[in-house]
Write a protein that holds these residues in place. Sequence first.
Motif, mmCIF file in Angstrom:
data_model
loop_
_atom_site.group_PDB
_atom_site.id
_atom_site.type_symbol
_atom_site.label_atom_id
_atom_site.label_comp_id
_atom_site.label_asym_id
_atom_site.label_seq_id
_atom_site.Cartn_x
_atom_site.Cartn_y
_atom_site.Cartn_z
ATOM 1 N N GLU A 324 0.498 -1.025 0.142
ATOM 2 C CA GLU A 324 -0.407 0.411 -0.328
ATOM 3 C C GLU A 324 1.325 1.145 0.640
ATOM 4 O O GLU A 324 1.744 1.103 1.322
ATOM 5 C CB GLU A 324 -1.181 -0.124 1.170
ATOM 6 C CG GLU A 324 -2.233 1.492 1.515
ATOM 7 C CD GLU A 324 -2.680 0.988 2.444
ATOM 8 O OE1 GLU A 324 -3.451 1.876 2.413
ATOM 9 O OE2 GLU A 324 -2.576 -0.049 3.382
ATOM 10 N N ASP A 327 -1.083 6.375 -2.534
ATOM 11 C CA ASP A 327 -2.211 6.271 -3.826
ATOM 12 C C ASP A 327 -2.991 4.960 -4.653
ATOM 13 O O ASP A 327 -3.615 5.375 -5.223
ATOM 14 C CB ASP A 327 -1.265 7.089 -5.037
ATOM 15 C CG ASP A 327 -1.283 8.451 -4.332
ATOM 16 O OD1 ASP A 327 -1.614 9.306 -3.578
ATOM 17 O OD2 ASP A 327 0.211 8.900 -4.685
ATOM 18 N N GLU A 328 -2.013 3.639 -4.093
ATOM 19 C CA GLU A 328 -2.577 2.833 -4.566
ATOM 20 C C GLU A 328 -2.051 1.423 -3.661
ATOM 21 O O GLU A 328 -1.413 1.997 -2.708
ATOM 22 C CB GLU A 328 -0.913 2.261 -5.658
ATOM 23 C CG GLU A 328 -0.925 3.600 -6.629
ATOM 24 C CD GLU A 328 0.068 3.364 -7.617
ATOM 25 O OE1 GLU A 328 0.647 3.858 -8.506
ATOM 26 O OE2 GLU A 328 1.212 3.069 -7.127
ATOM 27 N N TRP A 329 -2.925 0.472 -4.285
ATOM 28 C CA TRP A 329 -2.524 -0.655 -3.047
ATOM 29 C C TRP A 329 -1.989 -1.654 -4.335
ATOM 30 O O TRP A 329 -2.676 -1.456 -5.639
ATOM 31 C CB TRP A 329 -4.498 -1.308 -2.906
ATOM 32 C CG TRP A 329 -5.114 -0.565 -1.644
ATOM 33 C CD1 TRP A 329 -4.214 -0.465 -0.752
ATOM 34 C CD2 TRP A 329 -6.051 -0.351 -1.793
ATOM 35 N NE1 TRP A 329 -5.779 0.233 -0.248
ATOM 36 C CE2 TRP A 329 -6.494 0.782 -0.534
ATOM 37 C CE3 TRP A 329 -7.228 0.728 -3.000
ATOM 38 C CZ2 TRP A 329 -7.363 1.728 -0.624
ATOM 39 C CZ3 TRP A 329 -8.039 1.113 -3.021
ATOM 40 C CH2 TRP A 329 -8.547 1.635 -1.617
ATOM 41 N N ILE A 330 -1.512 -2.028 -4.681
ATOM 42 C CA ILE A 330 -0.740 -3.418 -4.883
ATOM 43 C C ILE A 330 -0.641 -4.783 -4.777
ATOM 44 O O ILE A 330 -0.006 -4.870 -3.867
ATOM 45 C CB ILE A 330 0.776 -3.062 -5.280
ATOM 46 C CG1 ILE A 330 0.480 -1.379 -6.212
ATOM 47 C CG2 ILE A 330 1.461 -3.559 -6.461
ATOM 48 C CD1 ILE A 330 2.313 -0.438 -6.200
ATOM 49 N N ILE A 408 -1.851 -2.990 -9.574
ATOM 50 C CA ILE A 408 -2.024 -1.135 -9.339
ATOM 51 C C ILE A 408 -2.959 -1.102 -9.199
ATOM 52 O O ILE A 408 -3.782 -0.349 -10.862
ATOM 53 C CB ILE A 408 -0.853 -0.582 -9.719
ATOM 54 C CG1 ILE A 408 0.541 -1.365 -10.087
ATOM 55 C CG2 ILE A 408 -1.417 0.792 -8.797
ATOM 56 C CD1 ILE A 408 1.421 0.251 -10.558
ATOM 57 N N LYS A 410 -5.909 1.773 -8.606
ATOM 58 C CA LYS A 410 -5.544 3.507 -7.818
ATOM 59 C C LYS A 410 -7.258 3.835 -6.419
ATOM 60 O O LYS A 410 -7.743 3.631 -7.412
ATOM 61 C CB LYS A 410 -5.766 4.682 -8.631
ATOM 62 C CG LYS A 410 -4.342 4.521 -10.095
ATOM 63 C CD LYS A 410 -3.386 5.317 -9.190
ATOM 64 C CE LYS A 410 -2.204 5.654 -10.546
ATOM 65 N NZ LYS A 410 -1.455 5.670 -10.298
ATOM 66 N N LYS A 411 -6.090 4.906 -5.433
ATOM 67 C CA LYS A 411 -7.669 4.682 -4.621
ATOM 68 C C LYS A 411 -8.543 5.695 -5.262
ATOM 69 O O LYS A 411 -9.366 5.462 -4.158
ATOM 70 C CB LYS A 411 -6.481 4.974 -3.442
ATOM 71 C CG LYS A 411 -6.180 4.058 -2.214
ATOM 72 C CD LYS A 411 -4.699 4.617 -1.097
ATOM 73 C CE LYS A 411 -4.476 3.487 -0.700
ATOM 74 N NZ LYS A 411 -4.001 4.215 0.905
#
Length: 419
Positions: A324, A327-330, A408, A410-411
Motif C-alpha cells: 500500500e 495513492d495505490e494498492w498493489i 496496481i 488507484k485509490k
Amino acid sequence: MAAGKHHHVPATDKTVHWGYFSRSLKPVIEVESGDLVTVETLTSCANDDAARMVQGDPGAESVFFWDKTRKAVDRRGAGPMDASLFGRGAGEGMGVHVCTGPIAIRGAQPGDVLELRILDVAPRPSGNPAHRGKAFGSNVAGWWGFQYNDLLTEPKPREVITIFEVDATGERNWAKALYSFRWTPQTDPFGVVHKTYDYPGVPVDRATIEEKHGVLKDVRVPIRPHFGVIAVAPAEAEIVDTVPPSYFGGNIDNWRIGKGATMFYPIAVPGGLLSVGDPHASQGDSELCGTAIECSLTGTFQLILHKQTALAGKLKDLRYPLLETGDEWIVHGFSFPNHLAELGAEAQTLIYQKSSLDLAMRDAFRKMRHFLMTTRNLTEDEAIALMSIAVDFGITQVVDANVGVHAILKKSIFSGATG
C-alpha cells in the motif's frame, strides 16, 4: 499507531544469513508491535568492486571476509553445505541475497498479519576514504537474465557487470555509470573456479578483467531506493532459497517497496521472523538482465502486529504480500502463489523449471479479484470489469524463478476511499 522503542540492527557476520530463509533461525532481536527498527543491509554484489563497497566498512568487511582458511559467512544458499551438487561452495549459491535478521515480533503467531511501514531508506556510504560521500552499486547482466541467450553481438554468451555511483548524501537523485567489465573466470580463496557468476560474494581479481569506461555516457538513472527482499519465514521447509518470491514475501523485486510504502505479510511461524535484504538503488519493472543497481542500504521500519482475531478489511483472509502506498494498492502475483506447498518435495528445484509469465498473470488476476470483492464489496462481474478498465497489470520480474506480475489499483477511483 504510536511508535514504541527504536532498535538498531547492524549488518555484520553475526546478524546476517546469506541466501536462505529458515523457520529455525535464532532471532537477532525481538521487538514489540509498534516498535521502530533501523536495519542495515548489504548487497551480495559488493565484491564486484570491493575497493568501493567493502574496504573500510567494518560491517561489510566482516561479512565478506574470505581467505584460504576461512569464510566468515560460510553458507550462501539453501543447497548442501558440502557443495555436493555443483561444487560451487557451501549452500551452492542456491539463494544469493545477504539478509539481515531475522527479527521476531513478540506475540506473533501463524494466521496473524505483519504491517511493515517503511519510514526511511538511505544509501550506505562507502567506508573507503578515497570515496567519501559516495555510495556504489553493481548491475550484473547474468546467466539467469532474460537476455543471456538472445544477444546480438559477440562474444555470445557473456556476463557484464556495470558499476554505478550514487550520492550517499541524497542530494542528487540519480546514479551514473562508472565503468563495466565482462565476467572472466574467477578463482575464489578456496581454489574453486567460477566460470560464470554462479556463487555470491566471490572476490573479483582486478588483474583478470578489463574496465570499460564511458559506458552509459550522459545517462542519469533515476534513484528509487528499495528492498528487493523483505520476508517473514515460511513454514513449509526448514531451509528455503531466497530467490523465488512467494506468499511470505521474499524476493519480490518491486521498486515501489521503498520509503513511504507499507507492506502487509501473512505470518506463518511463531515470531514471524522478519528478514530484510537485497537492497537496490534503482530497478525497472522486469529486472530484465538479472539484477537492479545492487547497492547497500539502511532502512527504518515500524513493525505493527495485527492479530488474526481482529483482522478486517484488506487484512481479512490475506494470503499474499500486499503493498500500500499513499495513492495505490498493489497485489503481487506469482507463477505459483505458494511454490513450496504446490510443487511438493522437489519444489525448490521445480520452480525454476515450471514458472511462466502466464501463470503469474493468472495469479495476479485472482488476487486482485479477491481484493476487490472482499475489501470493496464488489460482485465478481464488477471486479472483472474494473480490472480491465482501471487496474494496471505489469511485469515485476522475469528473473527470480517464480515470475512476478503486479496489479496496481488507484485509490482515487473510489469516492472517499481511505483503505
